[in-house]
Scaffold this motif. Structure first.
Motif, mmCIF file in Angstrom:
data_model
loop_
_atom_site.group_PDB
_atom_site.id
_atom_site.type_symbol
_atom_site.label_atom_id
_atom_site.label_comp_id
_atom_site.label_asym_id
_atom_site.label_seq_id
_atom_site.Cartn_x
_atom_site.Cartn_y
_atom_site.Cartn_z
ATOM 1 N N SER A 179 44.725 40.419 35.940
ATOM 2 C CA SER A 179 45.274 41.027 34.720
ATOM 3 C C SER A 179 44.884 40.244 33.468
ATOM 4 C CB SER A 179 46.793 41.173 34.829
ATOM 5 O OG SER A 179 47.373 39.938 35.154
ATOM 6 N N THR A 180 44.768 38.900 33.559
ATOM 7 C CA THR A 180 44.336 38.180 32.351
ATOM 8 C C THR A 180 42.901 38.559 31.985
ATOM 9 O OG1 THR A 180 43.824 36.304 33.767
ATOM 10 C CG2 THR A 180 45.845 36.161 32.455
ATOM 11 N N LEU A 181 42.047 38.723 32.990
ATOM 12 C CA LEU A 181 40.653 39.083 32.686
ATOM 13 C C LEU A 181 40.594 40.471 32.041
ATOM 14 C CD1 LEU A 181 37.649 38.651 32.749
ATOM 15 C CD2 LEU A 181 37.601 39.370 35.130
ATOM 16 N N GLY A 185 41.160 37.534 23.186
ATOM 17 C CA GLY A 185 40.475 38.294 24.227
ATOM 18 C C GLY A 185 39.177 37.635 24.649
ATOM 19 N N LEU A 199 39.868 34.474 26.632
ATOM 20 C CA LEU A 199 40.235 34.739 28.028
ATOM 21 C C LEU A 199 39.000 35.075 28.856
ATOM 22 C CD1 LEU A 199 43.515 36.861 27.656
ATOM 23 C CD2 LEU A 199 43.295 34.630 28.759
ATOM 24 N N THR A 201 43.039 42.165 30.566
ATOM 25 C CA THR A 201 43.665 42.135 29.241
ATOM 26 C C THR A 201 42.696 41.522 28.222
ATOM 27 O OG1 THR A 201 45.767 41.790 30.353
ATOM 28 C CG2 THR A 201 45.717 41.400 27.982
ATOM 29 N N GLY A 202 42.049 40.425 28.641
ATOM 30 C CA GLY A 202 41.094 39.758 27.747
ATOM 31 C C GLY A 202 39.987 40.709 27.321
ATOM 32 N N SER A 244 43.585 38.950 17.949
ATOM 33 C CA SER A 244 43.438 39.570 19.259
ATOM 34 C C SER A 244 42.014 39.395 19.777
ATOM 35 C CB SER A 244 43.797 41.052 19.174
ATOM 36 O OG SER A 244 42.922 41.708 18.282
ATOM 37 N N SER A 259 35.928 46.624 31.904
ATOM 38 C CA SER A 259 37.283 46.392 32.411
ATOM 39 C C SER A 259 37.651 47.460 33.437
ATOM 40 C CB SER A 259 38.282 46.343 31.259
ATOM 41 O OG SER A 259 38.605 47.632 30.824
ATOM 42 N N LEU A 275 47.696 37.670 38.489
ATOM 43 C CA LEU A 275 47.557 37.053 37.164
ATOM 44 C C LEU A 275 46.089 36.923 36.769
ATOM 45 C CD1 LEU A 275 50.216 34.203 36.884
ATOM 46 C CD2 LEU A 275 49.908 36.219 35.427
ATOM 47 N N ALA A 276 45.277 36.513 37.734
ATOM 48 C CA ALA A 276 43.851 36.335 37.437
ATOM 49 C C ALA A 276 43.233 37.661 36.991
ATOM 50 C CB ALA A 276 43.135 35.794 38.663
ATOM 51 N N HIS A 305 37.362 32.933 32.022
ATOM 52 C CA HIS A 305 37.122 33.540 33.333
ATOM 53 C C HIS A 305 35.672 33.399 33.761
ATOM 54 C CE1 HIS A 305 40.651 35.363 35.133
ATOM 55 N NE2 HIS A 305 41.117 35.580 33.908
#
Lengths: 661, 283
Positions: free
Chosen positions: B256-258, B20, B23, B260-261, B16, B207, B253-254, B27
């Motif tokens: 949420s991926t950041l 993370g 990601l 989440t990462g 993980s 975050s 998506l952009a 970004h």
């Protein structure tokens, strides 16, 4: 099962620590042990010797990460690692853990916890459980057992908690008890009582006992046989008399010589080097690298267990020569000090109380809190060592903290030489702070885990002497050399050092300030005896070389005897007796001093203890009269309850506060 | 298998943690180099290309004004990441140091300031932020200072709790007895021992700040149109969700991926530092 067959039988038992790479580091190496019904055996060794692992393995339990690599552990011919063996745990074979306070469930009443053990292990109808619980608590000699059964663990003192744990182990009506350091952490007078209880239980109920301890004195008190462990194997075993009077293994002899004695001033013998890490023992004798007798064959191959010349069995090729090694350190001659010099530190009527009267207290006219430490008068002369002795709660650490300026006394005065010291460290002059230095009990707590040893020594050197760069490095290296550590330690973190090495660093940090007064707070109590002996020797050398006066706090009368010129005995924050160490140890005048000395355990199978009638632990001093009135074996009368005994000088420099004198 | 001794090594050793940090790294790289990568001008309006579905010319399609969504998504995180990347260390620094000092000092000052912290934390964040933004405007500087202030307040509590585990230890007493000043004790004795907790706290705060920034834009109080911004893009595409779902998908998506990462990295960091069970994160 015939009567000659052992109840607990370990045969060639080997246990190892499973490593990440799949390898196994041995912790127990082929241990053979047989304990018959009704027999008690002591397993003695220093930390890391595998003694606790052995006790748990005898019950078929291994801590996570450990694996049984060979051999068997049987109880009454049942393999303890099998499901059938597991069913015996806690019933016919019970464990008494070291720290009962942590082993008891804090949210369950004592009675409920014993009831649980009864439900699991005793075939007794539930209706009879309450009566049985009270009976069990009475058997471990707890006062008012019916009341205690309804208490929570935190409402009991340490000794009472340990008794409750013993009662719980007895609930399953066991045939054998495994005891893992059951009295470590208890006060000496309490420890003596618990040991007497265990002895009595073993005899009365015909219990077999495996008693694991680092303390030869405790083992000598309870066990008929003793096995000495080193680096995961038994190196010597025999009757208590064999092992304590004429041990034929050099390690066993060194271990006995390392125990501080109370009968005369002597520096206990240190054992050079340190034990091998798990898996680090080579093909030869594990003790050979530290052994004064080691010869070529000792390093070349593993010595077998042979009959020892003095009786018992020993794992040593040179057992016959070993018998000539000393069993006790030579006494040191303390030249009587001439106290012509002015005291370097003077305490007058010092008192400390933890809670100041608040506004609410004053409005409600509540009585003021009793002082935890009161009426402390002390003079420390240059180069002199005073031992402050007492059990937990006696206020000895509190006095040190007040001297160091870490807590403000409620009244009284502190004088450094001629000048009055401000109570708080922040208000003192840098020079006053420099000359008083502290060494703490536990180096894990007193050394910042994120600082290298170099950083740690740089703090006082930078603060008091402004050293930096090459000068700082040279001074740090010299300090490390004085505590017998090499310069390569400068870059290490405390976690990379052993307990003894950490304490050496803590001592070096105190002496870095070039102090006149060193305050030592139980500095050896977190260490093994052999390491303790080395630290005592180091402190003795340093205080002589640097002519530093020392205030040495300890609950261990032996350790104090080794270092102190004068002794001050404290009970509940009050001085009971003060005088030259020789006089106080030879002829204690206060009943409490006498009780303390009588409760000291000696590694001697013939030594008997004299116990105080009560081992209650008081939570605070009584409001009036003598502090010791509630436990005193020989009270004079009503005067003890009403009047604080004054200090009387019974010999030059020897004062006692007791109405008897 | 050798266990890495560094915190970063132990974090990367977890699946993980590696995912993370990967990601987050992607970004950051995309945000840094987006101006060189984008195929179109983000602001050019093209009436003929409205709601063009994803295809060869516009990989992710176009929005209601015919702007290229890939271009706007690549550029849309830049301001959010810049503002929060400045605000996060500031928040952790001031909140952390004040928290450690309060943990060390205790007493009346600690009691009074912690009740103030409680008071600030009890207000909904959006209310506090809007109050400042409405008063001083939504310039990037104002947003940075506002985020750094409000997100530093919960750090005080975490740092104070972590410091409490340290101040009772004997090396602090030793430093006091030697006569070191409070500043030296905070920085030299306590800070190294709470550093790991503060790093994890910083990652979590980052975050949350990103989410807060995007939420402000979404509500119309953050980045002003026509500057590309994820929150703003999501807000603008709300009405056309039924006919052009792709216009909202890319910024969502952009973002949420950041996030989440960052959360995965923070979680792995906490486990690597052994804080996951020892620490209660205060929201």
């Amino acid at each position: 099962m015939s009567s000659t067959e052992p109840l607990i039988a370990l045969t060639g038992l080997a246990v190892g620590l499973r490593m990440r790479d799949g390898g196994v580091q041995p912790l127990l190496r082929g241990v053979d042990l047989a304990v018959r019904a009704g027999e008690s055996i002591g397993i003695v060794g220093e930390s890391g010797s595998g003694k606790s692992t052995l006790a748990l393995a005898a019950m078929g339990y291994l801590r996570p990460g450990l694996v049984q690599t060979s051999g068997t552990a049987r109880f009454a011919a049942t393999d303890m690692f099998s499901p059938a063996g597991r069913a015996l745990r806690g019933g016919r074979l019970a464990l008494i853990p070291q720290n009962a306070g942590q082993a008891l469930t804090p949210t369950l009443r004592i009675g409920a916890q014993i009831g649980e053990a009864l439900r699991l292990h005793a075939s007794l109808p539930a209706s009879e459980h309450p009566a049985r619980i009270v009976d069990l608590l009475a058997q471990v000699r707890l006062p008012t057992p019916d009341v205690l059964a309804r208490r929570f663990p935190h409402e009991l003192s340490g000794g009472q908690q340990q008794r409750a744990a013993i009662a719980m182990a007895l609930a399953g009506d066991p045939e054998a008890l495994l005891l893992d350091e059951p009295t470590t952490g208890l006060d000496v007078t309490t420890q003596a009582h618990v040991l007497e209880l265990l002895r009595d239980l073993a005899v009365r109920r015909g219990l077999a006992m495996v008693y694991v301890s680092h303390d030869l004195g405790a083992v000598a008190r309870v066990c008929e046989r003793i096995a000495v462990m080193y680096a995961g194997e038994i190196v010597a075993q025999g009757t208590a008399r064999h092992i304590l009077r004429a041990p034929a293994h050099p390690y066993a002899r060194a271990l006995i010589a390392a125990i501080p004695r109370t009968d005369r001033a002597s520096l206990p013998g240190a054992i050079e080097g340190r034990p091998p890490p798990p898996g680090g023992a080579g093909i030869g004798c594990a003790f050979a690298p530290r052994c004064p007798l080691a010869a070529e064959p000792c390093h070349a191959s593993h010595p077998p267990l042979i009959a020892a010349p003095g009786g018992g069995e020993v794992r040593c090729r040179r057992a016959a020569e070993a018998l000539a090694l000393p069993l006790a350190a030579a006494p040191v001659n303390r030249t009587a000090r001439t106290e012509t010099a002015a005291p370097v530190l003077r305490l007058d009527a010092l008192a400390v109380r933890y809670r100041e009267a608040s506004l609410a207290d004053r409005v409600l006219r509540r009585p003021p809190a009793t002082d935890v430490v009161a009426d402390i008068a002390l003079e420390l002369h240059p180069g002199e060592t005073i031992g402050l002795v007492g059990e937990s709660g006696s206020g000895k650490s509190t006095i040190l903290k007040a001297i160091a300026g870490l807590l403000a006394p409620a009244s009284g005065s502190l004088r450094l030489g001629e000048t009055l010291l401000p109570t708080r460290s922040a208000l003192r002059s840098p020079a006053a702070r420099r000359v008083i230095q502290l060494v703490f009990q536990n180096p894990d707590e007193s050394l910042n885990p994120r600082h290298t040893i170099g950083d740690i020594l740089a703090q006082p050197l930078g603060l008091y002497f402004g050293l930096a760069g090459a000068a700082l490095h040279n001074r740090s290296t010299a300090l490390l050399a004085q505590v017998r550590l090499g310069p390569h330690y400068l870059d290490r973190l405390p976690a990379q050092l052993s307990g003894g090495e950490k304490q050496r660093v803590a001592i070096a940090r105190a002496f870095a300030a070039d102090p006149d007064i060193v305050l030592c707070d139980e500095v050896t109590s977190a260490l093994d005896v052999s390491v303790q002996a080395a630290i005592i020797a180091l402190l003795d050398t340093l205080r002589r070389e640097r002519r530093a006066a020392c205030l040495f706090v300890s609950h261990d009368l032996g350790v104090v005897r080794a270092l102190a010129d004068r002794v001050v005995v404290l009970y509940q924050g009050r001085i009971c007796e003060a005088g030259p160490a020789d006089a106080v140890y030879a002829s204690p005048a206060h009943p409490y001093t006498e009780a303390l000395l009588d409760a000291v355990l000696k590694p001697d199978p013939d030594h008997t203890l004299r116990l105080l009638a009560s081992d209650i632990v008081e939570s605070g001093p009584p409001a009036r009269g003598c502090a010791f009135q509630n436990r005193c074996p020989c009270p004079v009368g009503e005067i003890c309850r009403t009047q604080t005994p004054p200090a009387r000088e019974i010999a030059p420099g020897h004062t006692v506060r007791c109405h008897l004198h | 298998m050798a266990v890495s001794s560094t915190l970063l090594g132990r974090t990367l050793a977890r699946g993980s943690g590696a995912l993370g940090l990967g990601l987050v790294a992607i970004h950051i790289l995309l945000a840094l180099f987006a101006p060189l990568l984008v195929p179109y001008d983000p602001l050019t309006i093209d009436g003929a290309m409205m709601f063009d579905p994803p295809g060869a010319a516009h990989w992710l399609g176009t929005d209601e004004l015919g702007r290229d969504i890939l271009t706007r998504t690549l550029l849309g995180g830049r301001q959010a990441m810049l503002v929060t990347a400045v605000a996060t260390p500031v928040a952790v620094a001031w909140g952390g140091l004040l928290g450690i000092w309060l943990g060390l000092a205790g007493g009346r000052i600690d009691a009074v300031l912690m009740r103030l912290v409680d008071a600030v934390l009890s207000l909904p964040w959006i209310l506090k932020m809007l109050l400042i933004i409405v008063t001083f405007g939504a310039a990037a500087q104002v947003l940075t200072v506002t985020l750094a202030f409000f997100y530093g307040v919960p750090v005080i509590r975490v740092a104070r709790a972590a410091a409490h585990g340290v101040v009772a230890r004997d090396f602090i007493a030793a430093a006091r007895a030697r006569g070191h000043g409070t500043g030296a004790i905070v920085l030299r004795e306590v800070l190294p021992n709470v550093r790991d907790a503060l790093m994890v706290e910083g990652a979590m705060r980052w975050s949350w700040m990103l989410l807060a920034f995007s939420s402000l834009s979404f509500l119309g109080f953050g980045v002003a149109p026509p500057t590309p911004d994820w929150g703003l893009m999501i807000a603008d595409s709300r009405n056309s969700m039924a006919i052009a779902p792709w216009s909202a998908l890319a910024p969502i998506l952009a973002l949420s991926t950041l996030i989440t990462g960052i959360n995965l990295a923070a979680d792995a960091l906490a486990k690597a530092a052994g804080l996951d069970r020892a620490q209660n994160v205060v929201h």
